[in-house]
Design a protein around this motif. Structure first.
Motif, PDB file in Angstrom:
ATOM      1  N   ALA A 130       0.824  -1.209   0.000  1.00 46.53           N
ATOM      2  CA  ALA A 130       0.000   0.000   0.000  1.00 46.53           C
ATOM      3  C   ALA A 130       0.862   1.264   0.000  1.00 46.53           C
ATOM      4  O   ALA A 130       0.543   2.246  -0.693  1.00 46.53           O
ATOM      5  CB  ALA A 130      -0.921  -0.012   1.216  1.00 46.53           C
ATOM      6  N   GLN A 131       1.963   1.250   0.762  1.00 44.00           N
ATOM      7  CA  GLN A 131       2.796   2.450   0.835  1.00 44.00           C
ATOM      8  C   GLN A 131       3.546   2.705  -0.473  1.00 44.00           C
ATOM      9  O   GLN A 131       3.639   3.843  -0.936  1.00 44.00           O
ATOM     10  CB  GLN A 131       3.791   2.322   1.994  1.00 44.00           C
ATOM     11  N   LEU A 132       4.072   1.651  -1.070  1.00 49.89           N
ATOM     12  CA  LEU A 132       4.739   1.826  -2.361  1.00 49.89           C
ATOM     13  C   LEU A 132       3.760   2.345  -3.409  1.00 49.89           C
ATOM     14  O   LEU A 132       4.121   3.168  -4.261  1.00 49.89           O
ATOM     15  CB  LEU A 132       5.356   0.505  -2.817  1.00 49.89           C
ATOM     16  N   ARG A 133       2.519   1.894  -3.342  1.00 49.60           N
ATOM     17  CA  ARG A 133       1.511   2.375  -4.292  1.00 49.60           C
ATOM     18  C   ARG A 133       1.129   3.827  -3.985  1.00 49.60           C
ATOM     19  O   ARG A 133       1.011   4.651  -4.901  1.00 49.60           O
ATOM     20  CB  ARG A 133       0.277   1.464  -4.263  1.00 49.60           C
ATOM     21  N   LEU A 134       0.935   4.151  -2.717  1.00 50.37           N
ATOM     22  CA  LEU A 134       0.609   5.526  -2.347  1.00 50.37           C
ATOM     23  C   LEU A 134       1.677   6.487  -2.839  1.00 50.37           C
ATOM     24  O   LEU A 134       1.372   7.570  -3.361  1.00 50.37           O
ATOM     25  CB  LEU A 134       0.480   5.642  -0.824  1.00 50.37           C
ATOM     26  N   GLU A 135       2.952   6.089  -2.707  1.00 52.71           N
ATOM     27  CA  GLU A 135       4.041   6.987  -3.065  1.00 52.71           C
ATOM     28  C   GLU A 135       4.263   7.088  -4.576  1.00 52.71           C
ATOM     29  O   GLU A 135       5.151   7.818  -5.023  1.00 52.71           O
ATOM     30  CB  GLU A 135       5.327   6.579  -2.347  1.00 52.71           C
ATOM     31  N   GLN A 136       3.437   6.390  -5.359  1.00 54.21           N
ATOM     32  CA  GLN A 136       3.414   6.674  -6.795  1.00 54.21           C
ATOM     33  C   GLN A 136       2.781   8.043  -7.055  1.00 54.21           C
ATOM     34  O   GLN A 136       2.966   8.622  -8.125  1.00 54.21           O
ATOM     35  CB  GLN A 136       2.633   5.598  -7.548  1.00 54.21           C
ATOM     36  N   ARG A 137       2.028   8.515  -6.090  1.00 59.39           N
ATOM     37  CA  ARG A 137       1.418   9.855  -6.154  1.00 59.39           C
ATOM     38  C   ARG A 137       1.822  10.586  -4.873  1.00 59.39           C
ATOM     39  O   ARG A 137       1.016  10.776  -3.963  1.00 59.39           O
ATOM     40  CB  ARG A 137      -0.113   9.757  -6.286  1.00 59.39           C
ATOM     41  N   HIS A 138       3.053  10.988  -4.834  1.00 57.63           N
ATOM     42  CA  HIS A 138       3.632  11.465  -3.581  1.00 57.63           C
ATOM     43  C   HIS A 138       2.919  12.690  -3.020  1.00 57.63           C
ATOM     44  O   HIS A 138       2.880  12.875  -1.783  1.00 57.63           O
ATOM     45  CB  HIS A 138       5.122  11.770  -3.778  1.00 57.63           C
ATOM     46  N   ASP A 139       2.375  13.534  -3.853  1.00 64.98           N
ATOM     47  CA  ASP A 139       1.697  14.717  -3.322  1.00 64.98           C
ATOM     48  C   ASP A 139       0.482  14.365  -2.470  1.00 64.98           C
ATOM     49  O   ASP A 139      -0.005  15.210  -1.713  1.00 64.98           O
ATOM     50  CB  ASP A 139       1.283  15.655  -4.466  1.00 64.98           C
ATOM     51  N   GLU A 140       0.003  13.122  -2.567  1.00 64.02           N
ATOM     52  CA  GLU A 140      -1.109  12.667  -1.724  1.00 64.02           C
ATOM     53  C   GLU A 140      -0.621  12.023  -0.431  1.00 64.02           C
ATOM     54  O   GLU A 140      -1.425  11.609   0.407  1.00 64.02           O
ATOM     55  CB  GLU A 140      -1.971  11.680  -2.510  1.00 64.02           C
ATOM     56  N   SER A 141       0.684  11.942  -0.250  1.00 59.02           N
ATOM     57  CA  SER A 141       1.271  11.269   0.911  1.00 59.02           C
ATOM     58  C   SER A 141       1.297  12.184   2.130  1.00 59.02           C
ATOM     59  O   SER A 141       1.539  13.388   2.007  1.00 59.02           O
ATOM     60  CB  SER A 141       2.697  10.827   0.571  1.00 59.02           C
ATOM     61  N   PRO A 142       1.137  11.615   3.330  1.00 62.39           N
ATOM     62  CA  PRO A 142       1.260  12.426   4.547  1.00 62.39           C
ATOM     63  C   PRO A 142       2.709  12.624   4.986  1.00 62.39           C
ATOM     64  O   PRO A 142       2.973  13.409   5.899  1.00 62.39           O
ATOM     65  CB  PRO A 142       0.517  11.585   5.586  1.00 62.39           C
ATOM     66  N   TYR A 143       3.654  11.947   4.345  1.00 60.36           N
ATOM     67  CA  TYR A 143       5.032  11.950   4.833  1.00 60.36           C
ATOM     68  C   TYR A 143       5.722  13.279   4.594  1.00 60.36           C
ATOM     69  O   TYR A 143       5.674  13.838   3.493  1.00 60.36           O
ATOM     70  CB  TYR A 143       5.835  10.839   4.148  1.00 60.36           C
ATOM     71  N   ARG A 144       6.394  13.766   5.633  1.00 57.44           N
ATOM     72  CA  ARG A 144       7.235  14.953   5.549  1.00 57.44           C
ATOM     73  C   ARG A 144       8.492  14.697   6.363  1.00 57.44           C
ATOM     74  O   ARG A 144       8.451  14.031   7.398  1.00 57.44           O
ATOM     75  CB  ARG A 144       6.521  16.190   6.112  1.00 57.44           C
ATOM     76  N   PHE A 145       9.622  15.269   5.921  1.00 54.28           N
ATOM     77  CA  PHE A 145      10.843  15.188   6.719  1.00 54.28           C
ATOM     78  C   PHE A 145      11.534  16.537   6.685  1.00 54.28           C
ATOM     79  O   PHE A 145      11.868  17.056   5.612  1.00 54.28           O
ATOM     80  CB  PHE A 145      11.805  14.127   6.176  1.00 54.28           C
TER      81      PHE A 145
END
Length: 427
Positions: free
Chosen positions: A166-181
């Motif tokens: 699921a995470q690898l698929r989500l990060e195909q559209r990174h602007d929809e990801s909650p991840y920030r660093f």
């Protein structure tokens, strides 16, 4: 069945017979040191593995540190039990935070940088790197295929494998990801632009990564060796889901996503250079292309090791020639050695990990030459270092780096295999 000491002793004897006393002694010491000094067994039976000189557990390092032992799992049950204990801890870490790259041994609150955005007391560092998801899958798959034991694939493992897909698929559209660093005040390789989102990328079918296997920020968000490693790991997830977990849905989704990544690499990650089709190191889908390679794996050089079923052999051969030449800005030459380094260390430094990978993906003659070179550039310490000055190996980084030790052992055992098969003279 052999004990651990018997297994290591026999392995070292093979190396002594094929590469001499000094290299055999270095291999024996390194194999014992990793087990003795990096592994702690927890009350729950899982195993926490430090990198050597840093008291945290990386998903990548804890897998690569065990690589030379994998060949012994069927004959040495205690080593198989140790690998299973490491896999359980890796899955527990990913279950806790699949975006983190390194963890503490419990909620200690230790952190690489106290000012990081992530303040989870379990997490040493939350740099999202695709390989942090792929390496534990590769280790679990190797354990299962080597021993036939599927005991590590419990309900938590099922949940983690689903999360990885699921995470690898989500990060195909990174602007929809909650991840920030974000790391306030850090140099550009230690934080992400755009409020922690990273540099812009187009939707291409590739999966995004904030950081490289070096723990340096990606210049462009689609790291090609990491995408191919993910494609290989997804194939492993499909096998596990189908044959062990009886989960046809996860199997189908993993297989489909693997194919998507391979197709996207073919479309966006293969470029023309000097009349040859080669793999880029990173792209963004917006025209940004980075031609280079880094010593940390997965690398372009390591693709036959980390993505054997999805790499294009013809493209990789041309890529190997590129990254082992001055066309790679991180290929360094000195009076003693030449090889691939990394922007993660001082300019001009060669990494023994990359020398080992060059040998493991090369010819028997390459393996013999590079094994001897790594041994001869240890500065008399008996340890394999993170990097060294190729004109002065007494100038090196990290006096004890377990991953480098293990890659040296893997190369030495590969040379022993070559000699015993009649594929090469002793090193």
């Amino acid at each position: 069945m052999a004990t651990v000491s018997e297994t290591i002793g026999a392995a070292a004897a093979r190396v002594r017979a094929t590469s001499g006393e000094r290299i055999g002694a270095m291999v024996e010491a390194a194999l014992l040191r990793t087990l003795r000094d990096t592994v702690t067994i927890g009350a729950d039976g899982s195993a926490f593995v430090i990198t050597g000189d840093i008291p945290a557990m990386w998903m990548r390092d804890s897998t690569t540190q065990l690589t030379p032992y994998l060949r012994f799992l069927a004959e040495c049950p205690p080593l198989a039990e140790l690998v299973a204990a490491v896999v359980r801890r890796q899955f527990a870490c990913l279950d806790h935070d699949p975006y983190a790259n390194a963890f503490n041994d419990g909620p200690t609150g230790a952190r690489y940088e106290p000012e990081d955005l992530c303040a989870d007391p379990h997490v040493w560092e939350q740099k999202y790197e695709i390989d942090s998801l792929a390496y534990p899958v590769a280790l679990a798959h190797a354990l299962w295929r080597s021993t036939g034991d599927a005991g590590v694939f419990d309900e938590r493992a099922r949940r983690v494998l689903r999360t990885i897909v699921a995470q690898l698929r989500l990060e195909q559209r990174h602007d929809e990801s909650p991840y920030r660093f974000e790391r306030p005040g850090a140099k550009s390789t230690e934080t992400l632009a755009r409020g922690g989102r990273g540099t812009p990328v187009a939707v291409t079918g590739l999966t995004w990564s904030g950081f490289r296997p070096s723990d340096d920020a990606c210049t462009y968000g689609y790291n090609i060796p990491a995408n191919l490693f993910a494609a290989q790991a997804l194939r492993a997830i499909a096998e596990i889901a189908e044959e062990v977990l009886g989960d046809s849905g996860v199997a189908a989704d993993a297989r489909a996503l693997s194919a998507e990544l391979v197709a996207a690499v073919r479309t966006h990650g293969v470029v023309e250079h000097g009349g040859e089709r080669v793999y880029a190191y990173e792209v963004d889908g917006l025209g940004g292309v980075l031609l280079m390679d880094d010593a940390n794996t997965p690398s372009l050089l390591s693709l036959p090791l980390h993505a054997p079923d999805v790499v294009d052999a013809e493209v990789w051969r041309a890529t190997r020639a590129l990254v082992l030449s001055d066309a790679n800005p991180y290929y360094f030459r000195g009076e003693v050695a030449s090889g691939i380094g990394s922007p993660h260390t001082k300019p001009g430094r060669v990494w023994p990990i990359a020398l080992a990978v060059e040998g493991l993906t090369g010819t028997p003659a390459d393996r013999r030459r590079l094994l001897r070179l790594i041994a001869d550039t240890d500065a008399g310490t008996g340890h394999v270092h993170e990097s060294f000055d190729p004109s002065d190996p007494t100038s090196f980084s990290r006096p004890w780096f377990s991953w480098a030790d293990s890659m040296f052992c893997e190369l030495a055992l590969a040379v022993a295999d070559d000699v015993e098969r009649g594929d090469g003279a002793p090193a």
